[in-house]
Design a protein around this motif. Sequence first.
Motif, PDB file in Angstrom:
ATOM      1  N   ASP A  88      -2.962  -5.740  -2.757  1.00  0.00           N
ATOM      2  CA  ASP A  88      -3.277  -4.355  -2.760  1.00  0.00           C
ATOM      3  C   ASP A  88      -4.672  -4.162  -3.065  1.00  0.00           C
ATOM      4  OD1 ASP A  88      -3.162  -1.379  -2.964  1.00  0.00           O
ATOM      5  OD2 ASP A  88      -1.488  -1.677  -4.660  1.00  0.00           O
TER       6      ASP A  88
ATOM      7  N   ARG B 154       1.629   3.989  -8.176  1.00  0.00           N
ATOM      8  CA  ARG B 154       1.335   2.693  -7.670  1.00  0.00           C
ATOM      9  C   ARG B 154       1.966   1.494  -8.710  1.00  0.00           C
ATOM     10  NH1 ARG B 154      -4.029  -0.591  -6.131  1.00  0.00           N
ATOM     11  NH2 ARG B 154      -4.872   0.587  -8.126  1.00  0.00           N
TER      12      ARG B 154
ATOM     13  N   HIS C 206       0.664  -1.369  -0.102  1.00  0.00           N
ATOM     14  CA  HIS C 206       0.097  -0.257   0.035  1.00  0.00           C
ATOM     15  C   HIS C 206       0.900   1.154  -0.050  1.00  0.00           C
ATOM     16  CE1 HIS C 206      -4.184  -1.319   1.828  1.00  0.00           C
ATOM     17  NE2 HIS C 206      -3.858  -1.758   0.408  1.00  0.00           N
TER      18      HIS C 206
END
Length: 518
Positions: free
Chosen positions: A425, A442, A392
Amino acid sequence: MIGILNSKLEAFKYVFGAFKRSFSDSQILELESLEDLEFKKVSALVLISPTEQQLGSAIAISCIKKLVILGTIPISYSDVFQFHLGDWPQGEWGKAPSADTYKFSESREIVEYTENSKRRFGCTYDRPLERFDFMDEWNNLGYGAIKTTNDIWSLSFPAIFDQKNVLSNINKDGELICSYSSFIELEDKFCLWFNREVGPVDSYEWQIIEYYLSSIPVDGGNCYPVLLEVPTGFDCAITMRLDCDEDIESSRYLWNAYREESIPFSLAIHTKNLSDERHFPIMRELDLAGEAILSHTATHAPNWGGSYESALSEAKISADLIESVINKRVVYAVSPFHHTPIYALKALNDAGYKGCIGGIIKNDPEFLTFNGGNLADLPDSFIGHSQQVMLHGDCILDDGGDSIRIYKKSFDISKKTNTIFGYLDHPFSDRYQYGWESEKQRKDVHFELIDYIRSNSNTPCFMNEVDAMNFLQDKEKLYPIIANGVPTLALKKGYIRQSLFIPKVMYKGVVFDGAIRD
């Protein structure tokens, strides 16, 4: 055989399960007493907080060449095992504070491994008693907490072993509190001890027990092959997924990136999202592409709603709704919040599921296991797998060092201990982005980790979650056979393999490719 004495202690079923996952049930034997050991071909014996009488009998039995002792050792044997008792610290200790965003936290008490351990077992990873990467919930290095609350997950007694035998000590700010593990050579046998009734069942330190029973002495007898979590033909195993708590369709950006790299992808579906049909296409496309879809419950209720009945409803409704979209029944589930109480696992089994993924350091310690497979109090057809590595944005470090070094270390530990590295995730939603600045940021972090994995392995095996769980399902139905000094594998009668993967086997210090006998 490896005999495990059942003295009716709570820890027994978790210890027995851990040995079964490593060595298969063909090599372990539950013992009600030590009286008939001579006739059961037991040369290794596991004792949990033995009494004076039990320990004395074990030492006297000539066929026992290896002892594993978990928990307390009677003080009357302190000279034999070369330890003395210290004192516990006063007040509360062994706890880690809650982790701040972009930080991790660890207890001041550390398990520190000695040169003796590194020489015998190659274990070089020190660890705190407790650590967090997100609030007081997740530990991205994967292991559970060694507690100080006088239960089976806690340190058992303040023993301090002779330094020539000790494998690890627990220190606080450089001051010795007690020993955590020791390796003692008795007159005609070896003994491995851990200062916890469940031993290291929830940590990479379980590899020490595996190596001890499979490979010490490397050139001697009384060694038992271990089934590893890495498939034959590969040097590590990796699986990932997105838990679709609030959205599903927004997974597409990351899925496209993974497809470009030919890396398997998995989604765990929270079926409240299925009230919106815009999520249907990606689920169907994923399924057609051979990716994995799992259940993430119907309502994402904490602790599966708090009862067996609510968990059963969560499991059934979720499976029905997913099937209505992809025309396929899901058989594996991911726990909401990674809460995995035993009643929920029993409900999943009764609802027709074959396994569950979950586990965090915060709660349900019995589900945190070093390796995946069968669990205590559940049938052999049901498996669990602990995966608490949460990739994360709010766990990315901002201390000026390598921002994803914890994830890299977590992979390193999995690779070294021959276990599956599983990380997770979540898709973005309108409400929450899990600490990520953007989809691009990300993606870049995900692929920095993947690049590290590829650069630090020769033959990585990327699996989707269903393939990984099917592989673990097969692993539980195989047992090793030694022929001409080489281990091969046999399949339990009547079982049909679910996977093309075959586990590797460690025996006498060598890792062998697995081969299933006809």
